[in-house]
Design a protein around this motif. Structure first.
Motif, PDB file in Angstrom:
ATOM      1  N   MET A 122      38.198 -83.645   1.269  1.00  0.00           N
ATOM      2  CA  MET A 122      36.979 -84.239   0.721  1.00  0.00           C
ATOM      3  C   MET A 122      36.154 -83.210  -0.048  1.00  0.00           C
ATOM      4  SD  MET A 122      35.738 -86.882   3.707  1.00  0.00           S
ATOM      5  CE  MET A 122      34.176 -87.198   2.902  1.00  0.00           C
ATOM      6  N   THR A 123      36.178 -81.953   0.397  1.00  0.00           N
ATOM      7  CA  THR A 123      35.448 -80.908  -0.318  1.00  0.00           C
ATOM      8  C   THR A 123      36.125 -80.596  -1.642  1.00  0.00           C
ATOM      9  OG1 THR A 123      34.678 -79.966   1.749  1.00  0.00           O
ATOM     10  CG2 THR A 123      34.572 -78.557  -0.173  1.00  0.00           C
ATOM     11  N   LEU A 124      37.444 -80.625  -1.672  1.00  0.00           N
ATOM     12  CA  LEU A 124      38.161 -80.340  -2.913  1.00  0.00           C
ATOM     13  C   LEU A 124      37.951 -81.441  -3.942  1.00  0.00           C
ATOM     14  CD1 LEU A 124      41.456 -78.829  -1.497  1.00  0.00           C
ATOM     15  CD2 LEU A 124      39.532 -77.623  -2.513  1.00  0.00           C
ATOM     16  N   ILE A 125      37.694 -82.660  -3.469  1.00  0.00           N
ATOM     17  CA  ILE A 125      37.306 -83.744  -4.376  1.00  0.00           C
ATOM     18  C   ILE A 125      35.790 -83.595  -4.518  1.00  0.00           C
ATOM     19  CG2 ILE A 125      37.215 -86.236  -4.720  1.00  0.00           C
ATOM     20  CD1 ILE A 125      39.558 -86.435  -2.712  1.00  0.00           C
ATOM     21  N   LEU A 126      35.364 -82.963  -5.582  1.00  0.00           N
ATOM     22  CA  LEU A 126      33.993 -82.501  -5.700  1.00  0.00           C
ATOM     23  C   LEU A 126      32.948 -83.599  -5.557  1.00  0.00           C
ATOM     24  CD1 LEU A 126      34.492 -79.916  -8.559  1.00  0.00           C
ATOM     25  CD2 LEU A 126      34.311 -79.499  -6.122  1.00  0.00           C
ATOM     26  N   VAL A 127      33.316 -84.830  -5.822  1.00  0.00           N
ATOM     27  CA  VAL A 127      32.357 -85.932  -5.713  1.00  0.00           C
ATOM     28  C   VAL A 127      31.905 -86.122  -4.269  1.00  0.00           C
ATOM     29  CG1 VAL A 127      32.038 -88.410  -6.093  1.00  0.00           C
ATOM     30  CG2 VAL A 127      33.368 -87.055  -7.712  1.00  0.00           C
ATOM     31  N   THR A 128      32.796 -85.912  -3.308  1.00  0.00           N
ATOM     32  CA  THR A 128      32.469 -86.139  -1.905  1.00  0.00           C
ATOM     33  C   THR A 128      32.066 -84.866  -1.169  1.00  0.00           C
ATOM     34  OG1 THR A 128      34.802 -85.942  -1.301  1.00  0.00           O
ATOM     35  CG2 THR A 128      33.964 -88.165  -1.733  1.00  0.00           C
ATOM     36  N   ALA A 129      31.964 -83.747  -1.851  1.00  0.00           N
ATOM     37  CA  ALA A 129      31.583 -82.485  -1.214  1.00  0.00           C
ATOM     38  C   ALA A 129      30.228 -82.555  -0.523  1.00  0.00           C
ATOM     39  CB  ALA A 129      31.638 -81.349  -2.222  1.00  0.00           C
ATOM     40  N   PRO A 130      29.216 -83.193  -1.119  1.00  0.00           N
ATOM     41  CA  PRO A 130      27.933 -83.283  -0.390  1.00  0.00           C
ATOM     42  C   PRO A 130      28.040 -84.044   0.929  1.00  0.00           C
ATOM     43  CG  PRO A 130      27.609 -83.795  -2.707  1.00  0.00           C
ATOM     44  CD  PRO A 130      29.088 -83.714  -2.478  1.00  0.00           C
ATOM     45  N   ILE A 131      28.955 -84.990   1.011  1.00  0.00           N
ATOM     46  CA  ILE A 131      29.135 -85.753   2.245  1.00  0.00           C
ATOM     47  C   ILE A 131      29.632 -84.839   3.356  1.00  0.00           C
ATOM     48  CG2 ILE A 131      30.441 -87.623   3.357  1.00  0.00           C
ATOM     49  CD1 ILE A 131      30.431 -89.003   0.587  1.00  0.00           C
ATOM     50  N   THR A 132      30.593 -83.977   3.048  1.00  0.00           N
ATOM     51  CA  THR A 132      31.097 -83.065   4.078  1.00  0.00           C
ATOM     52  C   THR A 132      30.023 -82.068   4.492  1.00  0.00           C
ATOM     53  OG1 THR A 132      32.071 -81.601   2.425  1.00  0.00           O
ATOM     54  CG2 THR A 132      33.504 -83.283   3.373  1.00  0.00           C
ATOM     55  N   GLY A 133      29.175 -81.677   3.563  1.00  0.00           N
ATOM     56  CA  GLY A 133      28.077 -80.789   3.919  1.00  0.00           C
ATOM     57  C   GLY A 133      27.112 -81.448   4.890  1.00  0.00           C
ATOM     58  N   ILE A 134      26.812 -82.707   4.654  1.00  0.00           N
ATOM     59  CA  ILE A 134      25.925 -83.448   5.557  1.00  0.00           C
ATOM     60  C   ILE A 134      26.585 -83.634   6.923  1.00  0.00           C
ATOM     61  CG2 ILE A 134      24.848 -85.707   5.952  1.00  0.00           C
ATOM     62  CD1 ILE A 134      24.455 -85.816   2.847  1.00  0.00           C
ATOM     63  N   LEU A 135      27.872 -83.961   6.928  1.00  0.00           N
ATOM     64  CA  LEU A 135      28.588 -84.121   8.197  1.00  0.00           C
ATOM     65  C   LEU A 135      28.641 -82.814   8.974  1.00  0.00           C
ATOM     66  CD1 LEU A 135      31.532 -86.431   7.081  1.00  0.00           C
ATOM     67  CD2 LEU A 135      29.533 -87.062   8.430  1.00  0.00           C
ATOM     68  N   ALA A 136      28.833 -81.703   8.261  1.00  0.00           N
ATOM     69  CA  ALA A 136      28.856 -80.393   8.919  1.00  0.00           C
ATOM     70  C   ALA A 136      27.491 -80.058   9.503  1.00  0.00           C
ATOM     71  CB  ALA A 136      29.295 -79.317   7.926  1.00  0.00           C
ATOM     72  N   LEU A 137      26.425 -80.429   8.798  1.00  0.00           N
ATOM     73  CA  LEU A 137      25.079 -80.201   9.319  1.00  0.00           C
ATOM     74  C   LEU A 137      24.842 -81.020  10.584  1.00  0.00           C
ATOM     75  CD1 LEU A 137      22.357 -78.816   8.891  1.00  0.00           C
ATOM     76  CD2 LEU A 137      21.687 -80.764   7.490  1.00  0.00           C
ATOM     77  N   ILE A 138      25.362 -82.234  10.610  1.00  0.00           N
ATOM     78  CA  ILE A 138      25.255 -83.072  11.808  1.00  0.00           C
ATOM     79  C   ILE A 138      26.041 -82.436  12.957  1.00  0.00           C
ATOM     80  CG2 ILE A 138      25.904 -85.304  12.807  1.00  0.00           C
ATOM     81  CD1 ILE A 138      25.261 -86.504  10.000  1.00  0.00           C
ATOM     82  N   ASP A 139      27.255 -81.942  12.676  1.00  0.00           N
ATOM     83  CA  ASP A 139      28.051 -81.255  13.706  1.00  0.00           C
ATOM     84  C   ASP A 139      27.331 -80.003  14.214  1.00  0.00           C
ATOM     85  OD1 ASP A 139      30.100 -83.104  13.632  1.00  0.00           O
ATOM     86  OD2 ASP A 139      31.275 -81.971  12.158  1.00  0.00           O
ATOM     87  N   PHE A 140      26.654 -79.299  13.311  1.00  0.00           N
ATOM     88  CA  PHE A 140      25.871 -78.115  13.683  1.00  0.00           C
ATOM     89  C   PHE A 140      24.771 -78.493  14.674  1.00  0.00           C
ATOM     90  CE2 PHE A 140      21.906 -75.788  12.696  1.00  0.00           C
ATOM     91  CZ  PHE A 140      22.259 -74.527  13.146  1.00  0.00           C
ATOM     92  N   ILE A 141      24.039 -79.558  14.366  1.00  0.00           N
ATOM     93  CA  ILE A 141      22.947 -79.987  15.235  1.00  0.00           C
ATOM     94  C   ILE A 141      23.479 -80.469  16.581  1.00  0.00           C
ATOM     95  CG2 ILE A 141      21.119 -81.717  15.504  1.00  0.00           C
ATOM     96  CD1 ILE A 141      20.764 -81.489  12.410  1.00  0.00           C
ATOM     97  N   ILE A 142      24.569 -81.218  16.563  1.00  0.00           N
ATOM     98  CA  ILE A 142      25.172 -81.688  17.818  1.00  0.00           C
ATOM     99  C   ILE A 142      25.635 -80.500  18.655  1.00  0.00           C
ATOM    100  CG2 ILE A 142      27.163 -82.913  18.796  1.00  0.00           C
ATOM    101  CD1 ILE A 142      26.849 -84.930  16.476  1.00  0.00           C
ATOM    102  N   GLY A 143      26.248 -79.513  18.006  1.00  0.00           N
ATOM    103  CA  GLY A 143      26.693 -78.318  18.721  1.00  0.00           C
ATOM    104  C   GLY A 143      25.541 -77.552  19.342  1.00  0.00           C
ATOM    105  N   LEU A 144      24.418 -77.481  18.636  1.00  0.00           N
ATOM    106  CA  LEU A 144      23.239 -76.808  19.180  1.00  0.00           C
ATOM    107  C   LEU A 144      22.683 -77.542  20.396  1.00  0.00           C
ATOM    108  CD1 LEU A 144      21.050 -75.680  16.140  1.00  0.00           C
ATOM    109  CD2 LEU A 144      22.217 -74.241  17.800  1.00  0.00           C
TER     110      LEU A 144
END
Length: 80
Positions: free
Chosen positions: A46-68
């Motif tokens: 999804m990151t390599l398909i540049l159109v959906t890269a912001p989505i993976t960034g948002i999902l990673a931020l959610i995973d970061f918050i859940i991990g915290l």
């Protein structure tokens, strides 16, 4: 096989998981670290398909918050 089959849970370092999610989460590196290879590949594609890269960034931020928010055991490990 019963419907109540439980997936084995992997324990990983909370600090490592959270830092990977924050800095390299868009690439799915934290998912690879946690043993979720399929999700890691999905994040990477999804990151390599540049159109959906912001989505993976948002999902990673959610995973970061859940991990915290997850409480760690006496060894600093969390279940993912």
């Amino acid at each position: 096989m019963s419907d109540n089959a439980v997936k084995p849970v992997k324990k990983v370092s909370k600090v490592a998981y959270v830092l990977l999610a924050l800095f390299l989460g868009g690439l799915g590196i934290h998912k690879f670290y946690a043993g979720h290879t399929g999700l890691g590949i999905l994040y990477l594609v999804m990151t390599l398909i540049l159109v959906t890269a912001p989505i993976t960034g948002i999902l990673a931020l959610i995973d970061f918050i859940i991990g915290l928010c997850k409480s760690s055991d006496e060894n600093g490990l969390i279940e993912v």
